[in-house]
Design an enzyme around this catalytic site. Structure first.
Site, PDB file in Angstrom:
ATOM      1  N   GLU A   1       6.103  -1.027  -5.577  1.00 26.76           N
ATOM      2  CA  GLU A   1       4.988  -1.400  -6.455  1.00 26.76           C
ATOM      3  C   GLU A   1       3.745  -1.234  -5.619  1.00 26.76           C
ATOM      4  O   GLU A   1       3.513  -2.014  -4.699  1.00 26.76           O
ATOM      5  CB  GLU A   1       5.166  -2.830  -6.975  1.00 26.76           C
ATOM      6  CG  GLU A   1       4.226  -3.165  -8.131  1.00 26.76           C
ATOM      7  CD  GLU A   1       2.840  -3.523  -7.660  1.00 26.76           C
ATOM      8  OE1 GLU A   1       1.957  -2.616  -7.670  1.00 26.76           O
ATOM      9  OE2 GLU A   1       2.630  -4.677  -7.290  1.00 26.76           O
TER      10      GLU A   1
ATOM     11  N   VAL B   1       1.918   2.311   3.737  1.00 24.00           N
ATOM     12  CA  VAL B   1       3.102   1.648   4.290  1.00 24.00           C
ATOM     13  C   VAL B   1       4.354   2.062   3.522  1.00 24.00           C
ATOM     14  O   VAL B   1       5.438   2.210   4.099  1.00 24.00           O
ATOM     15  CB  VAL B   1       2.920   0.116   4.264  1.00 24.00           C
ATOM     16  CG1 VAL B   1       4.189  -0.597   4.729  1.00 24.00           C
ATOM     17  CG2 VAL B   1       1.743  -0.289   5.143  1.00 24.00           C
TER      18      VAL B   1
ATOM     19  N   SER C   1       0.817  -1.213   0.000  1.00 23.04           N
ATOM     20  CA  SER C   1       0.000   0.000   0.000  1.00 23.04           C
ATOM     21  C   SER C   1       0.851   1.264   0.000  1.00 23.04           C
ATOM     22  O   SER C   1       2.007   1.266   0.439  1.00 23.04           O
ATOM     23  CB  SER C   1      -0.908   0.007   1.239  1.00 23.04           C
ATOM     24  OG  SER C   1      -0.141   0.241   2.418  1.00 23.04           O
TER      25      SER C   1
ATOM     26  N   CYS D   1      -3.078  -6.079  -7.978  1.00 27.67           N
ATOM     27  CA  CYS D   1      -2.677  -4.674  -8.096  1.00 27.67           C
ATOM     28  C   CYS D   1      -2.976  -4.104  -9.475  1.00 27.67           C
ATOM     29  O   CYS D   1      -3.160  -2.899  -9.617  1.00 27.67           O
ATOM     30  CB  CYS D   1      -1.196  -4.522  -7.766  1.00 27.67           C
ATOM     31  SG  CYS D   1      -0.102  -5.505  -8.813  1.00 27.67           S
TER      32      CYS D   1
END
Length: 511
Positions: A217, A199, A196, A251
């Protein structure tokens, strides 16, 4: 902290062992790297059934999805690294330039050292062991931190890594926030994190303290444009598959649709037909639908669905305790809707009608750069216009989800969706230091380089300008400007004569 987590006080010892392993120099040997890659390949191959089981436990993932979307792709990453590591690791000569040729310029590809890879819950193999293949191929030692949310898969990885790989080369740290917080206190050769944005900011801030380079990523809200020239049946089939595979926890899953109004109704009709063929009247009993990773994440998605002002035309049911979210299609969604407030990361598909491709492009460009942008169109000019007028990590026409596995292509984000690359040769490059080297012969001082030494004089300055002179192109709208001619012929002749003289001197001296 669970009983199976790595004690925080052990992390320093794990890192010290990896530092020792790198200092031994064994990972500099390309054949040794290949041996470790072979072992990693067999770790996946020989335990395929066990990984299918853990992915089913963690994510309710059907066997076909586990095989097609994750295990096969991870093995392919390992195979590509194994086949190409010798070629990738060779020193490279830069393009020829006469000024520098005799200094024998080279680019050495060297490992960055001890690196840290932090994996996500949604693809606990591909996003952890795929980058690991690149890091091993580049000659690094590696600390792996699997996601504690995919606990069954994390347990299996932690069990198998020391059985297949050198513990001084790869070690696993299990646990949650305390373990990750401790890991990012240390300087690393590189940190690769998939997860995320929230984070990533924490990791990036910690990495900045030790000037550790990072690759992120981070996903995001990846849009899909459905043009009037699109094959609507094909678009519906592929989009709904990509949205519901792994229960939308991908993702690069399509996050929302921008559909041209003139094809909105026939496209929704196709979506309904595909929906029924995929999941039937009761999707909760389908054996082709994964589950959300945790009740907390299911509750988050439920809140987004409950608060939408769009019209739910299929699905909408959520069972938080069972981690079940029905595949859900919502039409007439506005820009400020709850479903547009964050990455959905679930099988919920908002549809936003637009009047034109230009309006769709403007909408996309008003938001953060996505990890990938999708366009469904048969009109070549429309596809090119969308690609040329937007910015995203990747851009794909007429399919979804597949591009991270495409051999030879870089996979990564841009802006808020990430930075750097993690697949194939691009992943190898991520964990590689490109070290510039020169080997400058002494005889060059006899030609031109001696002019650089004090005492400085006007003559030395003039002589140096002859060697390093340049010619700019003309300014736009003006005629060509005549600049000083380079004396390449004289420079070449002198250099060659000096080289021949040095060679003759060496040979005569040895005879």
């Amino acid at each position: 902290m669970s009983s199976s987590s790595t004690p925080v006080e052990e992390i320093s010892k794990i890192r010290e062992a990896l530092v020792k392993g790198f200092a031994s120099g064994k990972t500099k040997n390309v054949q040794y790297r290949k041996e470790q890659l072979i072992h990693l390949g067999y770790l996946l191959h020989e335990n395929r059934d066990r990984f299918v089981e853990t992915l089913a436990t963690d994510l309710g993932r059907p066997t076909l999805e586990a095989d097609f979307l994750e295990i096969n792709g991870t093995i392919s990453e390992v195979q590509e690294a194994y086949k190409n590591v010798e070629k990738w690791s060779k020193p490279e000569s830069p393009p020829f330039t006469l000024n520098w040729f005799f200094m024998r310029p080279k680019i050495r590809r060297e490992p960055k050292g001890v690196v840290l890879i932090i994996g996500p819950f949604n693809f606990p193999l591909w996003c952890l062991l795929g980058p690991l293949a690149g890091a091993i191929a580049a000659g690094n030692t590696v600390a792996l931190k699997p996601s504690e949310m995919s606990s069954a898969t994390a347990d299996l990885i932690a069990e198998l890594i020391p059985k297949y790989l050198d513990p001084e080369v790869v070690s696993v740290v299990k646990g949650g926030i305390p373990q990750t917080s401790k890991l990012i206190e240390y300087p690393w050769g590189h940190i690769c994190y998939t997860g995320s944005q929230r984070v990533a900011k924490i990791i990036g801030t910690a990495a900045a303290q030790s000037l550790t380079p990072v690759t992120f990523e981070l996903g995001g809200k990846s849009p899909v444009i459905v043009d009037k020239s699109a094959d609507l049946k094909l678009a519906a089939r592929r989009i709904l598959w990509g949205k519901c595979a792994n229960a939308g926890q991908i993702c690069v899953a399509p996050d929302y649709l921008l559909v041209l109004r003139e094809v909105e109704e026939p496209f929704i009709k196709e979506l309904r037909a595909v929906y029924n063929s995929y999941f039937g009247a009761n999707p909760a009993k389908s054996d082709s639908l994964s589950r959300i990773i945790s009740p907390q994440h299911a509750a988050r998605i439920k809140k987004l669905v409950d608060e939408t002002k769009g019209n739910i035309i299929t699905g909408g049911e959520v069972d938080v305790d069972q981690r079940y979210v029905a595949p859900t299609i919502v039409r007439d969604v506005a820009n400020d809707d709850s479903l547009m407030s964050e990455e959905i990361f679930g099988p919920v598909l908002p549809i936003i009608p637009v009047d034109s491709v230009d309006e769709a492009i403007k909408f996309i460009n008003s938001r953060d750069h996505p990890l990938v942008l999708y366009i469904f169109a048969q009109d070549r000019k429309v596809k090119e216009k969308v690609f040329a007028s937007t910015n995203s990590g990747g851009a794909v026409a007429n399919d979804v989800v597949l591009h991270p596995a495409a051999a030879g292509l870089p996979f990564g984000g841009v802006g808020a969706s990430g930075s750097g690359y993690t697949t194939g040769k691009w992943g190898f490059n991520t964990f590689t230091h490109f070290r510039a080297t020169l080997d400058v012969p002494g005889w060059l001082d006899k030609i031109a380089l001696s002019h650089r030494f004090p005492p400085y004089t006007d003559k030395k300055l003039a002589d140096l300008k002859k060697v390093v002179s340049y010619k700019l192109p003309p300014r736009p709208g003006t005629h060509a400007v005549t600049a000083s001619k380079r004396r390449w012929g004289l420079w070449t002749l002198l250099a060659l004569l000096a080289a021949v003289g040095a060679l003759l001197k060496k040979r005569l001296g040895s005879s």
